[in-house]
Design an enzyme around this catalytic site. Sequence first.
Site, PDB file in Angstrom:
ATOM      1  N   GLU A 174       0.204   6.362   0.231  1.00  0.00           N
ATOM      2  CA  GLU A 174       1.295   6.129  -0.724  1.00  0.00           C
ATOM      3  C   GLU A 174       1.516   7.249  -1.742  1.00  0.00           C
ATOM      4  O   GLU A 174       1.299   7.057  -2.935  1.00  0.00           O
ATOM      5  CB  GLU A 174       1.043   4.821  -1.481  1.00  0.00           C
ATOM      6  CG  GLU A 174       1.002   3.602  -0.597  1.00  0.00           C
ATOM      7  CD  GLU A 174       1.028   2.293  -1.394  1.00  0.00           C
ATOM      8  OE1 GLU A 174       0.976   2.342  -2.638  1.00  0.00           O
ATOM      9  OE2 GLU A 174       1.112   1.232  -0.769  1.00  0.00           O
ATOM     10  N   GLU A 363      -0.751  -1.760   5.232  1.00  0.00           N
ATOM     11  CA  GLU A 363      -1.207  -2.637   4.144  1.00  0.00           C
ATOM     12  C   GLU A 363      -0.181  -3.734   3.935  1.00  0.00           C
ATOM     13  O   GLU A 363       1.024  -3.468   3.943  1.00  0.00           O
ATOM     14  CB  GLU A 363      -1.307  -1.901   2.801  1.00  0.00           C
ATOM     15  CG  GLU A 363      -2.555  -1.118   2.597  1.00  0.00           C
ATOM     16  CD  GLU A 363      -2.614  -0.497   1.203  1.00  0.00           C
ATOM     17  OE1 GLU A 363      -1.990  -1.027   0.252  1.00  0.00           O
ATOM     18  OE2 GLU A 363      -3.283   0.537   1.075  1.00  0.00           O
TER      19      GLU A 363
HETATM   20  C1  FCB Z   1      -1.306  -0.438  -2.694  1.00  0.00           C
HETATM   21  C2  FCB Z   1      -2.519   0.463  -2.678  1.00  0.00           C
HETATM   22  C3  FCB Z   1      -3.813  -0.279  -2.459  1.00  0.00           C
HETATM   23  C4  FCB Z   1      -3.844  -1.589  -3.220  1.00  0.00           C
HETATM   24  C5  FCB Z   1      -2.600  -2.399  -2.951  1.00  0.00           C
HETATM   25  C6  FCB Z   1      -2.577  -3.734  -3.652  1.00  0.00           C
HETATM   26  O1  FCB Z   1      -0.270   0.166  -3.362  1.00  0.00           O
HETATM   27  O2  FCB Z   1      -2.394   1.430  -1.665  1.00  0.00           O
HETATM   28  O3  FCB Z   1      -4.873   0.573  -2.794  1.00  0.00           O
HETATM   29  O4  FCB Z   1      -4.030  -1.336  -4.555  1.00  0.00           O
HETATM   30  O5  FCB Z   1      -1.471  -1.673  -3.328  1.00  0.00           O
END
Ligand code: FCB
Length: 453
Positions: A174, A363
């Site tokens: 990210e 994620e």
């Molecule tokens: C994302 C991050 C991860 C975690 C989630 C909730 O943005 O990549 O490390 O903090 O959010």
Amino acid sequence: MANEPLKPLTVKSFGKDFAWGVAIAAAQNEGAYNEGGRGLSIWDAYARRQGTIRGGGKPFVACDFYHRYKEDLLLTKALGFNSFRFSISWSRVLPDGSGRPNKDGLRYYHDVIDECLRLGLEPFVTIYHWDLPLALQKEGGWTSFKMMRWFPRFVTLCAEEFGDKVKNWIVLNEPAAFTALGYMLGRHAPGLTGLDNFFPAVHNAVLAQSQGGRILRDLVPNARIGTTFSCSEVVPYTNRTEDVQAAARVDILLNRLFVEPALGKGYPSESFRLIERLELYNKSWKYTERMPFQFDYIGLQNYFPVVVRFNRLIPMVQASEVKPYYRRVPRTAMGWEINGDGLANILRRFWKYGAVKEIMVTENGAAFKDAVVGGRVRDEERIAFFKEYLRAVQKVREEGVNVTGYFVWTLTDNFEWSEGYKARFGLVYLDHATQLRTIKDSGYWFRDFLSPA
Ligand code: FCB
């Protein structure tokens, strides 16, 4: 999604090659911040500053994954997953960021990788998940063009050490989040603010992501190389032109700024003179021809859509978010909107770029106010969340979007950056005082879903 007839959610429909994983990150899970020769990271320093982390939590012990990785990998396996995503702490393998490698640190990651392979968990290794060595921040960190020497050194070390065992790589986690939060808004480490910091950090991260890809391609035979992007569907609050235009500007910052240069489209050039600003603020503005790289897959990380409206008081983007709370929509303990359609739309949208051959959801997850009662954590809301978001993935796959993996954020409740230990995202509850792990009902739900009788 509510108005559509729901197809039953089945693991079978995702195919037998689908990667089902959990994702963690070094700074959020490992702890052992001063053991085994590790150097400090920007998060160790940032968390020490008064008022930076909700509840004052520090990442020094976290989930003690450094010592308990065997137990956590076994849990991952027991819950039915076939893949495990984790990151390498840069300052554990290169304590000063660029000097001599730390043998103990390298040994540790060999052990984690070997244990994954022994258990039949495919390792997905993130090279950079936000924990820059403090030594490098002292020389400017992501704002410095020296990053073009530091980062290749780190990637080369990882590729040479682990490349014969690890085939699935993720270059950056990210970049839109760590550059904006850490170098413009000051809400993440290193806590810097302003466009003078933000724009150089953006350009250096864009160059680093493709450069990292090229190094892995050269050094790791048969590598599958990806990188991740945070993304949120951006919805205008009304269909008034000023709101629609505000949404388009926010969309550039949230969704387009890092992927488009990688795809060979350059920086998004419409609206608010982004390129001119990048050039103006960037002493190191050059090498734009190095921005593209043909990734094998891209990782999308999605939690919620955002609704925005025009706001002339906000510099540059002239937009502000209409928070889920005001819109009275379902939301998590962090106030994030729960909406599987947002994920579906984001997947369709990135697929439309055409140049993307494969997408993984690297994620997705949610924080709720969990509690252990009688040895059990009944987190029905999280189960409902996963069902809704997985249905979205199932649906877009049926439409032909090539989604090949899904990673839950996250295995155990961990150090949630500036939210500290209050935000619990895990499938496994962590008692931070005792390190005791209790599988939540959502963890058991995944076990049953992934291993149907
Ligand atoms: C994302 C991050 C991860 C975690 C989630 C909730 O943005 O990549 O490390 O903090 O959010």
